[in-house]
Design a protein around this motif. Structure first.
Motif, PDB file in Angstrom:
ATOM      1  N   ILE A  48     -25.227   5.494  21.894  1.00  0.00           N
ATOM      2  CA  ILE A  48     -26.072   4.452  22.461  1.00  0.00           C
ATOM      3  C   ILE A  48     -26.374   3.347  21.456  1.00  0.00           C
ATOM      4  O   ILE A  48     -26.263   2.172  21.753  1.00  0.00           O
ATOM      5  CB  ILE A  48     -27.371   5.071  23.004  1.00  0.00           C
ATOM      6  N   ASP A  49     -26.765   3.741  20.253  1.00  0.00           N
ATOM      7  CA  ASP A  49     -27.070   2.776  19.199  1.00  0.00           C
ATOM      8  C   ASP A  49     -26.814   3.463  17.864  1.00  0.00           C
ATOM      9  O   ASP A  49     -26.178   4.505  17.839  1.00  0.00           O
ATOM     10  CB  ASP A  49     -28.513   2.256  19.331  1.00  0.00           C
ATOM     11  N   GLY A  50     -27.295   2.898  16.783  1.00  0.00           N
ATOM     12  CA  GLY A  50     -27.050   3.468  15.469  1.00  0.00           C
ATOM     13  C   GLY A  50     -27.814   4.736  15.166  1.00  0.00           C
ATOM     14  O   GLY A  50     -27.658   5.317  14.100  1.00  0.00           O
ATOM     15  N   HIS A  51     -28.636   5.192  16.108  1.00  0.00           N
ATOM     16  CA  HIS A  51     -29.452   6.380  15.885  1.00  0.00           C
ATOM     17  C   HIS A  51     -29.389   7.397  17.017  1.00  0.00           C
ATOM     18  O   HIS A  51     -29.835   8.522  16.848  1.00  0.00           O
ATOM     19  CB  HIS A  51     -30.928   5.989  15.694  1.00  0.00           C
ATOM     20  N   THR A  52     -28.889   7.000  18.185  1.00  0.00           N
ATOM     21  CA  THR A  52     -28.954   7.848  19.365  1.00  0.00           C
ATOM     22  C   THR A  52     -27.569   8.083  19.958  1.00  0.00           C
ATOM     23  O   THR A  52     -26.790   7.152  20.097  1.00  0.00           O
ATOM     24  CB  THR A  52     -29.858   7.204  20.439  1.00  0.00           C
ATOM     25  N   LEU A  53     -27.295   9.338  20.305  1.00  0.00           N
ATOM     26  CA  LEU A  53     -26.010   9.693  20.899  1.00  0.00           C
ATOM     27  C   LEU A  53     -26.213  10.733  21.985  1.00  0.00           C
ATOM     28  O   LEU A  53     -27.315  11.242  22.178  1.00  0.00           O
ATOM     29  CB  LEU A  53     -25.036  10.202  19.830  1.00  0.00           C
ATOM     30  N   VAL A  78     -26.858   2.315  10.257  1.00  0.00           N
ATOM     31  CA  VAL A  78     -27.562   1.087  10.573  1.00  0.00           C
ATOM     32  C   VAL A  78     -26.967   0.411  11.794  1.00  0.00           C
ATOM     33  O   VAL A  78     -27.517  -0.535  12.296  1.00  0.00           O
ATOM     34  CB  VAL A  78     -27.570   0.106   9.377  1.00  0.00           C
ATOM     35  N   ASP A  79     -25.829   0.900  12.269  1.00  0.00           N
ATOM     36  CA  ASP A  79     -25.240   0.296  13.450  1.00  0.00           C
ATOM     37  C   ASP A  79     -24.506   1.325  14.299  1.00  0.00           C
ATOM     38  O   ASP A  79     -24.162   2.410  13.843  1.00  0.00           O
ATOM     39  CB  ASP A  79     -24.304  -0.851  13.067  1.00  0.00           C
ATOM     40  N   ARG A  80     -24.309   0.951  15.523  1.00  0.00           N
ATOM     41  CA  ARG A  80     -23.631   1.810  16.492  1.00  0.00           C
ATOM     42  C   ARG A  80     -22.184   2.064  16.074  1.00  0.00           C
ATOM     43  O   ARG A  80     -21.657   3.152  16.275  1.00  0.00           O
ATOM     44  CB  ARG A  80     -23.682   1.131  17.858  1.00  0.00           C
ATOM     45  N   GLU A  81     -21.559   1.060  15.501  1.00  0.00           N
ATOM     46  CA  GLU A  81     -20.156   1.151  15.095  1.00  0.00           C
ATOM     47  C   GLU A  81     -19.914   2.320  14.136  1.00  0.00           C
ATOM     48  O   GLU A  81     -18.980   3.096  14.297  1.00  0.00           O
ATOM     49  CB  GLU A  81     -19.774  -0.174  14.438  1.00  0.00           C
ATOM     50  N   ARG A  82     -20.761   2.464  13.158  1.00  0.00           N
ATOM     51  CA  ARG A  82     -20.599   3.542  12.175  1.00  0.00           C
ATOM     52  C   ARG A  82     -20.817   4.923  12.814  1.00  0.00           C
ATOM     53  O   ARG A  82     -20.060   5.854  12.595  1.00  0.00           O
ATOM     54  CB  ARG A  82     -21.561   3.358  11.004  1.00  0.00           C
ATOM     55  N   LEU A  83     -21.867   5.033  13.632  1.00  0.00           N
ATOM     56  CA  LEU A  83     -22.136   6.315  14.284  1.00  0.00           C
ATOM     57  C   LEU A  83     -21.016   6.664  15.262  1.00  0.00           C
ATOM     58  O   LEU A  83     -20.592   7.813  15.352  1.00  0.00           O
ATOM     59  CB  LEU A  83     -23.487   6.280  15.000  1.00  0.00           C
ATOM     60  N   MET A  84     -20.501   5.669  15.965  1.00  0.00           N
ATOM     61  CA  MET A  84     -19.395   5.887  16.899  1.00  0.00           C
ATOM     62  C   MET A  84     -18.151   6.369  16.153  1.00  0.00           C
ATOM     63  O   MET A  84     -17.497   7.327  16.565  1.00  0.00           O
ATOM     64  CB  MET A  84     -19.082   4.589  17.641  1.00  0.00           C
ATOM     65  N   ALA A  85     -17.828   5.736  15.043  1.00  0.00           N
ATOM     66  CA  ALA A  85     -16.642   6.113  14.270  1.00  0.00           C
ATOM     67  C   ALA A  85     -16.729   7.547  13.753  1.00  0.00           C
ATOM     68  O   ALA A  85     -15.738   8.259  13.701  1.00  0.00           O
ATOM     69  CB  ALA A  85     -16.456   5.139  13.104  1.00  0.00           C
ATOM     70  N   ALA A  86     -17.922   7.966  13.386  1.00  0.00           N
ATOM     71  CA  ALA A  86     -18.100   9.299  12.806  1.00  0.00           C
ATOM     72  C   ALA A  86     -18.202  10.412  13.844  1.00  0.00           C
ATOM     73  O   ALA A  86     -17.880  11.555  13.546  1.00  0.00           O
ATOM     74  CB  ALA A  86     -19.350   9.314  11.926  1.00  0.00           C
ATOM     75  N   THR A  87     -18.647  10.076  15.076  1.00  0.00           N
ATOM     76  CA  THR A  87     -18.971  11.155  16.007  1.00  0.00           C
ATOM     77  C   THR A  87     -18.234  11.168  17.328  1.00  0.00           C
ATOM     78  O   THR A  87     -18.114  12.230  17.934  1.00  0.00           O
ATOM     79  CB  THR A  87     -20.479  11.152  16.332  1.00  0.00           C
ATOM     80  N   PHE A  88     -17.780  10.030  17.807  1.00  0.00           N
ATOM     81  CA  PHE A  88     -17.232   9.990  19.161  1.00  0.00           C
ATOM     82  C   PHE A  88     -16.083  10.974  19.341  1.00  0.00           C
ATOM     83  O   PHE A  88     -15.163  11.018  18.540  1.00  0.00           O
ATOM     84  CB  PHE A  88     -16.775   8.584  19.546  1.00  0.00           C
ATOM     85  N   GLN A 127     -11.495   3.278   8.996  1.00  0.00           N
ATOM     86  CA  GLN A 127     -10.466   3.771   9.903  1.00  0.00           C
ATOM     87  C   GLN A 127     -10.709   3.280  11.310  1.00  0.00           C
ATOM     88  O   GLN A 127      -9.772   2.881  12.002  1.00  0.00           O
ATOM     89  CB  GLN A 127     -10.434   5.303   9.896  1.00  0.00           C
ATOM     90  N   ALA A 128     -11.930   3.290  11.758  1.00  0.00           N
ATOM     91  CA  ALA A 128     -12.241   2.847  13.111  1.00  0.00           C
ATOM     92  C   ALA A 128     -11.952   1.358  13.286  1.00  0.00           C
ATOM     93  O   ALA A 128     -11.420   0.938  14.303  1.00  0.00           O
ATOM     94  CB  ALA A 128     -13.694   3.143  13.436  1.00  0.00           C
TER      95      ALA A 128
END
Length: 132
Positions: A48-53, A78-88, A127-128
């Motif tokens: 959803i954002d840099g803190h919520t998934l 700090v951003d959705r992009e980083r969390l998405m790259a690490a977890t999606f 990588q993302a």
């Protein structure tokens, strides 16, 4: 009078259905989170954002649990992009550590490694970005 009320009620329902009446996580991740102290495991199917998934417990959003990454982490995304790259699409194991209401706070691991550590690795976001 009744006709005007029906119209305004229909407009309110349409407004909420379009996502204007509730937070983003409520539109997508609708499963209740486990109680504090419990653990949930599953793939991340929405960030959803840099803190919520959302951790999936089934194929549809009504089976996806919204979780906020623990604010006690040494380095928060700090951003959705980083969390998405690490977890999606990765399978996370998250221990519920706190929170009230629908979104609980959790401390998570990815493949046995702390999510906070994974998020600090520069290769994850690089990588993302190069994939696009």
């Amino acid at each position: 009078m009744a006709r005007g009320w029906a119209r305004s009620g229909a407009a309110a329902i349409a407004w909420a259905a379009l996502g204007f009446g509730a937070p983003a996580w409520a539109q997508i991740c609708r499963a209740p989170a486990p109680a504090v102290g419990q653990t949930v495991t599953g793939p991340v199917l929405h960030v959803i954002d840099g803190h919520t998934l959302c951790i999936a417990q089934g194929p549809t959003p009504d089976r996806w649990i919204p979780l906020r990454i623990s604010p006690t982490a040494p380095v928060l995304p700090v951003d959705r992009e980083r969390l998405m790259a690490a977890t999606f699409s990765q399978s996370l194991t998250c221990r519920i550590t706190g929170g009230q209401g629908s979104v609980k706070i959790a401390s998570c691991t990815v493949a046995g490694r702390s999510l906070e550590v994974v998020l600090t690795e520069p290769v994850t976001i690089t990588q993302a970005k190069t994939w696009r």
